[in-house]
Design an enzyme around this catalytic site. Sequence first.
Site, short mmCIF file in Angstrom:
data_model
loop_
_atom_site.label_atom_id
_atom_site.label_comp_id
_atom_site.label_asym_id
_atom_site.label_seq_id
_atom_site.Cartn_x
_atom_site.Cartn_y
_atom_site.Cartn_z
N GLU A 68 12.74 -57.01 20.58
CA GLU A 68 11.32 -56.91 19.56
C GLU A 68 11.15 -55.45 18.48
O GLU A 68 10.43 -54.78 19.19
CB GLU A 68 10.28 -56.71 21.29
CG GLU A 68 10.48 -57.75 22.07
CD GLU A 68 9.14 -57.25 23.16
OE1 GLU A 68 9.29 -56.53 23.32
OE2 GLU A 68 8.97 -57.91 24.01
N GLU A 74 12.62 -64.64 25.57
CA GLU A 74 12.45 -64.34 26.50
C GLU A 74 10.83 -65.62 26.25
O GLU A 74 9.95 -65.72 25.59
CB GLU A 74 12.20 -62.87 26.28
CG GLU A 74 12.76 -62.20 26.87
CD GLU A 74 12.25 -59.92 25.92
OE1 GLU A 74 11.28 -60.57 26.77
OE2 GLU A 74 13.05 -59.32 25.79
P1 P53 Z 1 7.44 -56.08 31.11
C1 P53 Z 1 4.88 -55.86 26.04
C2 P53 Z 1 4.14 -57.18 25.70
C3 P53 Z 1 4.75 -57.76 25.20
C4 P53 Z 1 6.57 -58.17 25.62
O1 P53 Z 1 7.82 -57.19 30.04
C5 P53 Z 1 7.62 -56.89 26.05
C6 P53 Z 1 6.40 -55.77 26.71
C7 P53 Z 1 6.91 -54.36 26.82
O2 P53 Z 1 6.23 -54.05 28.19
O3 P53 Z 1 8.47 -56.65 25.77
C8 P53 Z 1 9.32 -57.18 26.62
O4 P53 Z 1 9.27 -55.60 31.69
C9 P53 Z 1 11.02 -56.40 26.78
C10 P53 Z 1 11.93 -57.15 27.81
C11 P53 Z 1 10.14 -56.62 29.44
C12 P53 Z 1 9.30 -57.96 29.07
O5 P53 Z 1 8.47 -57.89 27.30
O6 P53 Z 1 6.55 -54.84 30.27
O7 P53 Z 1 11.73 -57.35 26.17
O8 P53 Z 1 12.53 -55.79 28.19
O9 P53 Z 1 11.34 -56.90 30.39
C13 P53 Z 1 8.13 -58.28 30.07
O10 P53 Z 1 6.42 -57.26 32.09
#
Ligand code: P53
Length: 483
Positions: A189, A384
Site C-alpha cells: 500500500e 488483499e
Molecule cells: P486492518 C486501512 C484501510 C485499508 C487497508 O486492515 C489497510 C488499512 C490499514 O489498516 O491496510 C491493509 O488490519 C494492510 C494490511 C491490513 C489490512 O489492510 O486494519 O495492507 O496489513 O491488515 C486490513 O483491519
Amino acid sequence: MKFVKENFLWGGATAASQIEGAFDVNDKSLTIAEMRPYNPNLNRKDLSVLRNMTKNDYEKSIKNVEGLHYPKRYGIDFYHKYKEDIRLFAEAGMNIYRMSIAWARIFPNGDDKHPNQKGLDFYRNVINECKKYNIEVMVTLHHFDLPYPIIKKYGGWFNKKTIDMYLKYVKVLFQEFKDEIKYWLPFNEINVAVLASEMGTGIFKEDFKNDQQYLQACYQSLHHQFVAQAKVKELAQKINKNFKIGCMIANMTTYSLDCNPDNVRENQKMQQLNKYFFFDVVARGEYPNYIKRYFEQKKINLEITNEEKEILKNNTMDYLTFSYYMTSTVSIKSQEKTEGNLLSLEKNPFLKETEWGWQIDPIGLRITLNDLWDRYRLPLFISENGIGVLEKLNENKTIDDDYRIDYLSSHMKQINEAILDGCDVFGYTMWTPIDVVSAGTNEMSKRYGLIYVDYDDYHNGSGKRYKKKSFEWFKKFRQTNEL
Ligand code: P53
C-alpha cells in the site's frame, strides 16, 4: 457459477509484523509496527487511529510500558508455528501465499555491514515449506514495518539514504531467493505514505513546522519510495529476467454522492489524488499534470532530480496489485468539512458496513478492475480482500462464518465478471487465510481468517488453530471451481 479462468492464482496474504511474533529473537530489531500498543478504548470506526501517536509515544515504547500490551510483538506466533499453518493453507487449496519479509530480521539497523544469516534461514525454511506443497510465494519487501533504528538514526523514508539501505536489503533477498520467488512487491500500500504517513514512512508530524510542511514531507517520502521501487525493478532485471515486480496500492474507489456535476467533479478529483496518482506513477513512469497542479495549490515543492525522473520512466511495473475492502462516496460538502484530509468519506445508502464501518461493495471490485484495465492494460492481481469480524468459537469448536463466505464469494464472482468483461486478472490473495493482529487497530479480535487462532487482544489463549466454516467452503471451491 463456474470460475472461467484456468491457472488462476488463489490464495491468502499476511504480513510479518501481524503474524510472526518472536520480536526480539535472533537479533531482530524492533519495527515501527511493534511500537503501537493495544488500546482497549479505541473507536473502531475512526481510521485516524492510524495517525494518533507522537514521536515521544514511540520512543517510550522501546521498553514495554507497564500496563500496555504490544500485540505485534507476539502476532500469532507464526515464527514457531509456520509449518502447521502452511500445512493448513495447503489443505485449504491455496496455490499462492503472499507473505512479507521483515527487513528488521535481515538488516536490523539498516546500515549493518552483513545480513543476518539467522533471518535468511528463517525465511528459507518458510519458503521451502510452501514449495513442499507447490504453493507459489509472492513476497512483499516492506509491509508497514520499517526497522525503528532507521527511523531514529536516519529519519525514515524522508531521508534519501534509506533508499540505499533498502536496496542493499532487497539485493540480498533477490540473490538468496533467485530461484524460488518470481513475484515481488516492493511496498505494501505505497499510498499509505500519504494517507497514514508514520506507518508507511516513519516520519512524524511534530518534526515539521506546520501541516503544509508535513504534507510536503509525506509526498517527498513517498517520492523516495517510488524511486526505490523503480530501482528494485532495475535491479531485478539484472538478477533474474523472470522476476515480476508489481506495485501494491490501497485501492480507494469512491463514487459521487449524486449526479450534481460539482460532486461528480469533486469525486473525480479525489480519485485522482487518492488512487490514480499512485497508479499513474508506477504504470506510466511520470507524475501526472493534475498532481503538479495540486502541489502548486498546496505550495508543495518536491526535490525530484532529472536522474530520478529517468529511473521512474524506465522502470514501470510489470503488473498492478491492490487491496480492496470497501468503497465510499464523496461530495463537495464532505470535502469542505475536512479540508486537507484526503480520507474524508461519506456513507453510501445502498451499502451495508462492517462493525468497523467499512462499506461492503463487491460490484465496486468489478468497476475497479475494468477501470484499471482500461487505463493501463497491465495484468491485475488483487492482493488483499476480506472482512474483519468479532468472532467466538462455538460449542463445536468452529465458527459458522456464513457472512465471510458471502463476502468472499460475492467478490470472487465479480472478479469472474471482470474477466468475462475482458480484464486480465491473474490472481487473488484474500486477507487473510488465518486470523492475525489488525494493522490499523492492533486488535486480535478483528478477525479475517478462514482459520481461527485462539489468542485474545492481550495474547492470552492457547494459540491453537481451528478451521472455520469458510475454510471448508474455500476448500470445496478449489476442488470444484464452483462459486
Ligand atoms: P486492518 C486501512 C484501510 C485499508 C487497508 O486492515 C489497510 C488499512 C490499514 O489498516 O491496510 C491493509 O488490519 C494492510 C494490511 C491490513 C489490512 O489492510 O486494519 O495492507 O496489513 O491488515 C486490513 O483491519
